[in-house]
Scaffold this active site. Sequence first.
Site, PDB file in Angstrom:
ATOM      1  CE  LYS A 292      14.059  -7.044 -36.620  1.00  0.00           C
ATOM      2  NZ  LYS A 292      14.304  -6.733 -38.050  1.00  0.00           N
TER       3      LYS A 292
ATOM      4  CB  CYS B 248      21.230  -4.823 -42.476  1.00  0.00           C
ATOM      5  SG  CYS B 248      19.736  -3.892 -42.080  1.00  0.00           S
TER       6      CYS B 248
END
Lengths: 266, 291
Positions: B44, B133
């Site tokens: 992540k 993102c």
Amino acid sequence: MTIHNLPTQLVSRIKTREGFIITLKIDKKIDFFPGQFLHLRIDSQRYDPLLRRPFSIWNYSHKNSSTYIDVLFKVVGRGTDILAKEDNLKPFVMIPLGNKFNILNDRSNYIMVAGGAGIVPFYLLGRELVKMHKGKVTLIFGARNSSQLYGLEQLSSLGLDMHICTDDGSEGKKGLVTEILDELLGKQKTDSIQAFSCGPMVMLKRVSEVCNKWNVGCQLSLETHMGCALGACRACIVKVKNKDDWKYSRVCCEGPNYNSSELIWE
Amino acid sequence: MSQDLSIRLFGKAFKTPIMVASGTFGGIYDKVVDLNQLGAVVLKSVTVNPRKGNPPPRIVETASGTINSIGLENPGIESFLSDEIHRYLAFDTFIIISIAGKSPEEFAFLAKKIQDSDIDKSKIAAIELNLSCPNVAGGLDFSTKSDLAFSTTKSVKEVTKIPVISKLSPNVTDIVVLAKACVDAGADAISLINTVKAMAVDWKTGKSLIGSQVGGLSGPAIKPIALRFVYEVRQALPAVPIIGIGGIMNAHDVLEFFSVGANAVQIGTANFVEADITVRITDDLRRLWRR
């Protein structure tokens, strides 16, 4: 504890008020603790619906080398709608997940407070507490109306001290579970009591306040939108205290059961 | 007969072309999946400081897909390097570290931290730049503005010897311009696509079903979009290694990505559907892949 991901057979489906209890058969002997949950892929033959759905475990039993898991649910969306209607499903189940309820052995009175479908974890917990037989096990179970008193018939055989209420008075006492809780706690020595609760967030908040007022420890079983159920996606979070600050806690891994004093209410 | 699935990317031998995508793996997945069977684990995204992430609800299901907005919740680079990464270094598989910064300087800072740390670099296959993102303010700029994608990739390349993968967003007019900018800046590979900016609402309340209003769509619903992007980048850049991402659910999907030019793939949302899907896909790929 090993986590299994196994195919299941949907062997039965019964109605309980406006809800359903389905039985899933797994060809493996697996044990659960009260408070744990499973992550169900409703039908492994399709990608829509896509994600799994988390369900509390209502009841389970073993026969030969198989486990029969009962899942109680109400229809809230497409996944549960399919589960309530369709046959020929090929569900996959990931089990067991989450932490068990932390039962305090030094107590003599246990009180479970449930709202609507929040009843689900309390069949197994009630059964376990009665089996331990340390004293009185009370269930306060409320819903909007009698059609949402899911599983009430099944619960009646457990030997619990039952208090039923509905918002509209269609069954049991007219009123809220928290009113009954407040009344019961006011009548007894509270240092021998442990409380458990599951239901809508507004109800859980009020249950916490009542327990706080009488200085009774309470464990809350939470439900949130969940992705992976294995702590990776960080979708299923809830706000908890973190020293002088707060942080998000993953309901799938750190929960689903929290002491009411840990949570931050908004 | 067991087909050999090994591939070479930026001079390294990967056991298989199957990787898990950033943000969809971690937690207690190692209890359910044999990580040693994977080509690589992309962790992540990590940021300079710890991030608490976005308010709930963070995930909602849509037709054959999910919209998420986690908001890069992570412990920050210090804790990541001293603690979290060690759990994965124990496995016999490559690790790809995903980093996300608010500026080219922050990306370079993160890459240098990794480069200068005492972790075993032979286990780190690459650093993946999360240029895309959609769930962080300003987070999309890096992958929608080619000059920023260029300067970010370049500034990272200048501070590390670890191969660099630039991860691109589908939320752009022309993906080729972005891909070229990254390759010109020295990117060792391109990975695409990140999630597609999306929304789901409840008409009864008139409110978004995502806490931060909009999020990123993933899952089988976006596979055709991802295939188109991979195809376009491959047509324009015949030589650059491409890692295809987007809605892969089975080995057939993997082979579709190979058909349009991907050298490897990452599997994301499918990990939520079947936790051990990567291992199953790997097994199927051994039967199906004609190299």
